[in-house]
Write an enzyme that holds these catalytic residues in place. Structure first.
Site, PDB file in Angstrom:
ATOM      1  N   SER A   1      39.608  45.497  37.911  1.00 12.91           N
ATOM      2  CA  SER A   1      39.202  45.084  36.748  1.00 12.91           C
ATOM      3  C   SER A   1      39.866  43.733  36.253  1.00 12.91           C
ATOM      4  CB  SER A   1      39.354  46.308  35.683  1.00 12.91           C
ATOM      5  OG  SER A   1      39.097  45.861  34.387  1.00 12.91           O
TER       6      SER A   1
ATOM      7  N   VAL B   1      47.254  41.916  37.645  1.00  9.91           N
ATOM      8  CA  VAL B   1      47.089  41.418  38.865  1.00  9.91           C
ATOM      9  C   VAL B   1      45.704  40.794  39.112  1.00  9.91           C
ATOM     10  CG1 VAL B   1      47.433  41.843  41.235  1.00  9.91           C
ATOM     11  CG2 VAL B   1      48.980  42.682  39.785  1.00  9.91           C
ATOM     12  N   CYS B   2      44.596  41.412  38.513  1.00  9.74           N
ATOM     13  CA  CYS B   2      43.511  40.954  38.681  1.00  9.74           C
ATOM     14  C   CYS B   2      43.082  39.704  37.852  1.00  9.74           C
ATOM     15  CB  CYS B   2      42.503  41.986  38.212  1.00  9.74           C
ATOM     16  SG  CYS B   2      42.450  43.747  39.068  1.00  9.74           S
ATOM     17  N   ASP B   3      43.707  39.444  37.010  1.00  9.54           N
ATOM     18  CA  ASP B   3      43.661  38.418  35.730  1.00  9.54           C
ATOM     19  C   ASP B   3      44.361  37.239  36.773  1.00  9.54           C
ATOM     20  OD1 ASP B   3      45.158  36.356  34.223  1.00  9.54           O
ATOM     21  OD2 ASP B   3      43.899  37.423  32.474  1.00  9.54           O
TER      22      ASP B   3
ATOM     23  N   THR C   1      42.044  36.280  39.932  1.00 12.58           N
ATOM     24  CA  THR C   1      40.886  35.380  39.619  1.00 12.58           C
ATOM     25  C   THR C   1      41.237  33.919  39.201  1.00 12.58           C
ATOM     26  OG1 THR C   1      39.810  37.561  38.824  1.00 12.58           O
ATOM     27  CG2 THR C   1      38.772  35.477  38.144  1.00 12.58           C
TER      28      THR C   1
END
Length: 172
Positions: A60, A65-67, A70
């Site tokens: 998500s 970590v996803c932020d 990306t």
């Protein structure tokens, strides 16, 4: 009824989870998929044919970590030339669009696999217990051959950015 392949081997916050779908290996022809762009139009692998693709998979975009993942690929995009970068998650397209606008993401295209898990099942990254996608990175060359695969062993860890970027450069 279709049987979906399942396997163990990764963890989420230290606990074992089940991955569903087909394992993709270096040298394979990249499986096709249909996901949704932020404006709800379909996006397929063929839409970026003729370019090198980095497909960055995150559970998500609204998590740390996803932020960071990306954002990192968005920053690297400027130095990569003719490389298409997709970030795939099961976040709704509207949420992805809102997040991209707030984060200033302008070189990576976020796409949603929420509808039917087409990408997740074809690339073996559906976390059965959570209906999220496991953190992973795939590099696909201009001829649709997979040249790099990383299924991150602990979903909350970062991928190997340098290895993925080097694989993309080598495929140019």
């Amino acid at each position: 009824m279709t049987t979906v392949a399942e396997r163990q081997g990764i963890t989420f916050k230290g606990g074992a989870v089940t991955l569903q779908g087909n394992v993709v290996n270096v040298g394979d022809t990249a499986p096709d998929f249909t996901v949704l762009a932020n404006n709800l139009t379909p996006v397929t692998l063929a839409d970026s044919k003729g370019t090198v693709r980095i497909i960055s998979v995150v559970p998500s975009v609204d998590t740390g970590v996803c932020d960071a993942q990306t954002r990192r690929f968005n920053e690297e995009a400027a130095n990569l030339g003719d490389v298409t970068i997709l970030t795939v998650s099961v976040d709704l397209p509207f949420a992805q669009g809102r997040w991209c606008a707030a984060a200033g993401i302008d070189k990576v295209q976020t796409v949603s696999d929420h509808r039917d898990l087409s990408f997740g099942l074809n690339y073996g990254v559906v976390i059965k217990e959570l209906r999220l996608l496991a953190r992973s990175v795939f590099v696909i060359d201009k001829n649709d051959k997979v040249t790099y695969v990383e299924y991150v062993s602990e979903v909350t860890n970062h991928p190997n950015y340098e290895a993925a970027i080097e694989a993309a450069k080598a495929a140019l």
